[in-house]
Design an enzyme around this catalytic site. Sequence first.
Site, PDB file in Angstrom:
ATOM      1  N   HIS A 186       0.866  -1.175   0.000  1.00 21.11           N
ATOM      2  CA  HIS A 186       0.000   0.000   0.000  1.00 21.11           C
ATOM      3  C   HIS A 186       0.908   1.231   0.000  1.00 21.11           C
ATOM      4  CE1 HIS A 186      -2.449  -3.059   2.116  1.00 21.11           C
ATOM      5  NE2 HIS A 186      -3.511  -2.431   1.641  1.00 21.11           N
TER       6      HIS A 186
ATOM      7  N   ASP B  51       2.329   2.060   3.359  1.00 24.13           N
ATOM      8  CA  ASP B  51       3.260   1.048   3.890  1.00 24.13           C
ATOM      9  C   ASP B  51       4.700   1.473   3.645  1.00 24.13           C
ATOM     10  OD1 ASP B  51       1.029  -0.548   4.369  1.00 24.13           O
ATOM     11  OD2 ASP B  51       1.319  -1.768   2.570  1.00 24.13           O
TER      12      ASP B  51
ATOM     13  N   ASP C 277      -4.611 -13.693  -2.787  1.00 27.96           N
ATOM     14  CA  ASP C 277      -3.961 -13.446  -1.508  1.00 27.96           C
ATOM     15  C   ASP C 277      -4.038 -14.744  -0.721  1.00 27.96           C
ATOM     16  OD1 ASP C 277      -3.285 -10.864  -2.034  1.00 27.96           O
ATOM     17  OD2 ASP C 277      -4.496  -9.959  -0.453  1.00 27.96           O
TER      18      ASP C 277
END
EC number: 5.3.1.5
Length: 439
Positions: free
Chosen positions: A101, A104, A296
Amino acid sequence: MQSYFNELEQVRYEGSQSTNPLAFHHYNPDEMILGKRMADHLRFAACYWHTFCWGGADMFGANAFDRPWQQPGDALALAKRKAEVAFEFFHKLNVPYYCFHDVDVSPEGASLQEYLNNFAVMTDVLAEKQAASGVKLLWGTANCFTHPRYGAGAATNPDPEVFSWAATQVFTAMNATRQLGGENYVLWGGREGYETLLNTDLRQEREQIGRFMQMVVEHKHKTGFQGTLLIEPKPQEPTKHQYDYDVATVYGFLKQFGLEKEIKVNIEANHATLAGHSFHHEIASAIALGIFGSVDANRGDPQLGWDTDQFPNSVEENTLVMFEILKAGGFTTGGLNFDAKVRRQSTDKYDLFYGHIGAMDTMALALKFAAKMIEDGQLDQIVAKRYAGWNSELGQQILQGKMSLEELSRYASQHNLNPQHQSGHQELLENKVNRYLFG
């Protein structure tokens, strides 16, 4: 700069007989499976957020980890230190990809301009790290859910100024992803939902997020981004009900706004189970609908009703998932990103490796067993036989729209149809799968 994981050179394949916990026992990147390297089938990625941003805090306790880059100090300098450690980890774990992100990798700052300046600096830092390490970006995304401004959502927020701030983040993160050679861009609606219908206009919010996604698609084509756009479904948490509930819901949304050819899905295992589905179901549904993109890879705890984001460890579950993916031709731009975190009590820095190594071995075994199922072909033969009637003249006329309801009724009467139920052989099929797994 001093190595953080200084006791490890690199994780390597040592085979199933090895007792080294910092070695792969089943994941051999160069092993050929169905004519392709194992690494090219699996396309592993490690995530930035759980691995380097989470401090170990939970609803009942403070940060439990002692990470040097999570100490007080200059935010940009700490972000650069975090990038150093992250790429050391990616290299030593031997993963080809990573995901992030925006916040992040870069400090958000105290203003929009600070956010933009910081992100520009860190995008250049990441580009240097990628070039030096050979690690590539699987996908980037923007965090439009953590900051208090997004309490009522981002694209679905009742305030168009919040919508505009979110648009700026996505615009910037998309550009950074393109600059870094990212192969996908993900949109997860963390707070795109509601807590109560008493203060929610469902039609208004749906129109807002529909227009937002259309703008994302327009920007992709305007800039020439060659990656795949992905929506990540999740039914709830942090909001009570989220609009990207599951694969089928996302597909309906995409159809409504004419985006079904533009956006695919990134499926998370734990989100599937929160929606009341199996991971297998969501993968198969996305493939059937033509919107499968990426995965994911993680797992939830069946006794807990929230997103625990544990590392995948079920070979049985993931064999069926990999079977569906292989049948569909495998990943194109997508891959297996480990959206998973070590447990709060796992405070040894090498626990990060143990979690990822176990997950990579799990998915490698799943791939091998799925390949056996593909090569043997028995499951596909049984399914083909079950639906064989639809290849008959009657079946084809129905599917091609050559018979009306009235004509079908007349056909059934004229031929005195009396079809008999044929066994689904579920137990037989389950036994066959177990034999692939356990011999």
